[in-house]
Design an enzyme around this catalytic site. Structure first.
Site, PDB file in Angstrom:
ATOM      1  N   CYS A   1      13.142 -32.514   1.101  1.00 44.16           N
ATOM      2  CA  CYS A   1      11.897 -33.506   0.466  1.00 44.16           C
ATOM      3  C   CYS A   1      10.668 -33.460   1.298  1.00 44.16           C
ATOM      4  O   CYS A   1       9.747 -33.447   0.868  1.00 44.16           O
ATOM      5  CB  CYS A   1      12.378 -34.958   0.670  1.00 44.16           C
TER       6      CYS A   1
ATOM      7  N   ASN B   1       0.887  -1.168  -0.152  1.00 40.08           N
ATOM      8  CA  ASN B   1      -0.107  -0.042   0.063  1.00 40.08           C
ATOM      9  C   ASN B   1       0.944   1.443  -0.077  1.00 40.08           C
ATOM     10  O   ASN B   1       1.876   1.330   0.537  1.00 40.08           O
ATOM     11  CB  ASN B   1      -0.891  -0.036   1.036  1.00 40.08           C
TER      12      ASN B   1
ATOM     13  N   CYS C   1      18.196 -32.230   5.455  1.00 41.33           N
ATOM     14  CA  CYS C   1      18.046 -30.773   5.152  1.00 41.33           C
ATOM     15  C   CYS C   1      16.599 -30.444   5.078  1.00 41.33           C
ATOM     16  O   CYS C   1      16.330 -29.299   4.938  1.00 41.33           O
ATOM     17  CB  CYS C   1      18.605 -30.580   3.663  1.00 41.33           C
TER      18      CYS C   1
ATOM     19  N   CYS D   1       6.520   3.954   8.921  1.00 41.96           N
ATOM     20  CA  CYS D   1       5.957   4.258   7.629  1.00 41.96           C
ATOM     21  C   CYS D   1       6.927   4.357   6.584  1.00 41.96           C
ATOM     22  O   CYS D   1       7.717   5.417   6.791  1.00 41.96           O
ATOM     23  CB  CYS D   1       5.028   5.191   7.614  1.00 41.96           C
TER      24      CYS D   1
ATOM     25  N   CYS E   1       7.000 -32.175  -0.439  1.00 39.87           N
ATOM     26  CA  CYS E   1       5.911 -33.325  -0.473  1.00 39.87           C
ATOM     27  C   CYS E   1       4.651 -32.863  -0.316  1.00 39.87           C
ATOM     28  O   CYS E   1       4.353 -31.810   0.585  1.00 39.87           O
ATOM     29  CB  CYS E   1       6.273 -34.407   0.583  1.00 39.87           C
TER      30      CYS E   1
END
Length: 425
Positions: free
Chosen positions: A388, A75, A385, A137, A392
């Site tokens: 996998c 924004n 690590c 901001c 998955c």
């Protein structure tokens, strides 16, 4: 049933779910609707000097996932574009009508003592419970020497915080910018200035996408654009890390934290609280789904707390801090390997492709007599690590199992492979 009420830096609320300073808290109409469905508090959209800020059209853009799911929200809207008189009058009335809800007023003024000295009594007279200093901001206002332009300079943070503590009796919450190298520096400055709490993160500088036909970034304003503030679920990991950095920093340890950044459900909130947040602030999720999401948030958090035996929010606030450390203190002797549940495996091969192409070649692809594929972990090559498990598509199909190797805890500062290892006697 779990007690969701909180006392945050002396500010009481029936639950930890607050609406952050943003478009949803810009006027009494919105805030009342929020309170009616159960929000515990609001941070009123940032007030500034009169004449009020002037906004542009358009103002928002998004980063999408599959099926147009909004992952990140951008924004370029500024602080309130309504007068001080209107905002202060509405804050007074809403607080009078809803005395049990937390009413925090966000402020952004020039880095001039007189400006802060003038506004603080006016805010205090509304009956508000506290103030939040918007030092975060990232668009529009920094160009005027405010917002992130202040938050990126610890000396300014400390100075203005000290002024606010001098000229007001209200609790002072300092809202920090994530657009900085080390979030601990402004947090320390806020504490040195007497801040009662900090809130983080504010939005992150971003450009979400480019319209490749017009060659203009979104949102498009008259054929041009600019960087804006990025928020939404995509920023949650960054926010959690910054909250943790402050929570475990000895210089700011114990400083109350209001967590902000990608909180979309009760679980997100619980994670922030576990890392030390005493309250949580929500914006993007409410903008995308409406105020009633707080009902599920409260119900989900309460049920989970009952299940875990937590009677109050304070019971698990900060529980995860002690388990968060620097990389060098992690156990070098810990080992985990992947395990595939063959009953859950659908044979898609995503784990195999990821491991074979980009990781450690530790998954075997076996072709059965009927042509079906089966995947097995090569335990001798698996380094644990997690790739996998992440790739998955079936939850719980691949899990990581800790291995008993009989080796004691040893971190990198003690590891003999480290040329600068400390000698252990």
């Amino acid at each position: 049933m779990a007690d969701l009420s909180i006392n945050f830096a002396g500010i009481k609320a029936p639950n930890p779910f607050w609406l952050a300073s943003a478009p949803p808290t810009d006027k009494a109409y919105n805030v009342v609707r929020a309170f009616e469905v159960g929000w515990g508090g609001v941070v009123w959209k940032t007030l500034g000097e009169d004449p009020p800020a002037v906004n542009v059209s358009s103002r928002y853009s998004a980063h999408y996932g599959k099926n147009r799911e909004v992952l990140g929200f951008n924004n370029i809207e500024l602080i309130t574009d309504r007068t001080l008189e209107i905002n202060l009058r509405e804050i007074t009335q809403v607080k009078k009508d809803w005395p049990d809800r937390a009413m925090i007023v966000s402020l952004m003024f020039p880095c001039e003592e007189a400006a802060w000295r003038s506004i603080l009594p006016l805010v205090e007279s509304t009956g508000a419970d506290g103030i939040e200093l918007n030092f975060g901001c990232p668009h529009g206002m920094p160009e005027r020497g405010m917002g992130a332009a202040v938050g990126q300079v610890p000396e300014y943070v400390e100075k203005i915080t000290r002024w606010c503590k001098q000229y007001s009796r209200l609790p002072v919450i300092v809202k920090l910018t994530p657009n900085i190298t080390d979030i601990r520096q402004p947090a320390r400055a806020a504490k040195n200035g007497g801040a009662d709490a900090v809130s983080l993160i504010n939005t992150i500088n971003s450009i979400t996408s480019i319209d490749l036909d017009s060659m203009v970034a979104r949102p498009i304003v008259g054929g041009r654009s600019t960087h804006g503030g990025y928020c939404g679920s995509a920023v949650k990991p960054i926010a959690l890390n910054m909250v943790a950095e402050i929570a475990r920093d000895p210089a700011t340890q114990g400083l109350p934290i209001s967590g902000i950044g990608g909180i979309s459900n009760w679980r997100d909130a619980a994670e922030f609280i576990a890392l030390g947040a005493g309250s949580v602030q929500v914006c993007t999720a409410a903008m995308l789904h409406g105020f009633r999401i707080v009902e599920e948030m409260k119900d989900g958090l309460s049920r989970w707390m009952d299940e875990k035996g937590y009677a109050s929010v304070a019971d698990f606030c900060g529980k995860a801090i002690a388990n968060t450390t620097d990389w060098k203190y992690l156990d070098m002797n810990y080992q985990a390997i992947a395990q595939i549940d063959q009953d859950k495996c659908i044979g898609c091969g995503k784990c195999y492709i990821a491991c074979e192409d980009t990781s450690h070649q530790s998954i075997h692809q076996l072709i059965q007599d009927d042509g079906a594929r089966k995947y097995q972990i090569n335990e001798a090559e698996c380094v644990g690590c997690n790739l996998c498990e992440i790739t998955c598509p079936v939850a719980g199909c691949i899990t990581m199992l800790a291995q008993e190797n009989g080796k004691p805890y040893m971190n990198w500062t003690q590891d003999p492979r480290n040329p600068r290892a400390e000698v252990v006697t």
